[in-house]
Design a protein around this motif. Structure first.
Motif: not given
Length: 221
Positions: A137-147
């Motif tokens: 399972x992949x935890x997609x962290x720190x989404x605020x780094x997406x544009x």
């Protein structure tokens, strides 16, 4: 803080699981400084592992109990891979040992390149040690780094208490997830990875931490 309702739901999942099996161990791994220890601290509701600018990241395998007496699980924090060949070699034996002892596996990734060298080394290490692709399972962290594109301009994704709630933000997360799976498949040659294995969350605020742990627990069967 992690959502109390999500915590309660996950605790019920742990209780049901513990009625049938021994306590499971969830291994949380990935590159250095991407939020593995913060994820565990947030889930536990206190700082059980050291994080921050004075920390070089997890340097030794550490185990933490989560839950109730006799109805708990074990969260395993492991050193990040991909920092250097020397560090990777030093942790290779203990990494292999814990892979064999663990029941579920979470790889924490972050934008802008979630399929980074540390991520790929971690995934390949899991696969070499017999972990099936569908068990990761992949935890997609720190989404605020997406544009997010708004009126033709790019802006950092904004997170609310319930995560990325704006349609453009949710679309950015979906696009980032799809791009990650595509890059991961291309780099590993493994076509079995699916978007459903990626759980967006925020280690610092606790948003979706327990659904992430629950998704890992569900892979055990």
């Amino acid at each position: 803080m992690a959502d109390a309702l999500q915590r309660s739901i996950f605790l019920e999942e742990v209780r049901r699981y513990r009625k049938r099996r021994r306590k499971p161990a969830i291994m949380i791994c990935g590159g250095m400084g991407i939020g593995k220890t913060t994820t565990i601290n947030t889930a536990c509701g206190r700082e059980v592992g050291v994080v921050g600018h004075l920390s070089r990241g997890t340097e030794h395998m550490s185990r933490y109990r989560w839950g109730e007496p006799q109805r708990h699980i074990v969260l395993v924090d492991v050193p990040g891979l991909g920092d250097s060949k020397e560090r990777d070699q030093a942790s290779k034996a203990s990494f292999r040992r814990w892979v064999r002892a663990a029941d579920a596996f979470i790889v924490v990734v972050t934008p802008p390149r979630p399929a980074s060298l540390p991520t790929l080394r971690t995934v390949k290490a899991l696969l070499r040690n017999g972990v099936r692709p569908d068990r990761i399972v992949f935890g997609f962290n720190r989404l605020t780094m997406l544009n997010v594109e708004v009126d033709g301009e790019l802006h950092p994704l904004e997170m609310g208490a319930a995560g990325p709630v704006e349609p453009e933000s949710r679309a950015a997360v979906e696009h980032g997830t799809a791009a990650f799976i595509h890059a991961l498949t291309a780099a590993t040659g493994i076509p079995q990875f699916r978007a459903g294995q990626v759980v967006p969350y925020d280690a610092l605020t606790g948003w979706n931490v327990f659904p992430l742990l629950g998704r890992a627990l569900a892979t055990i069967g």
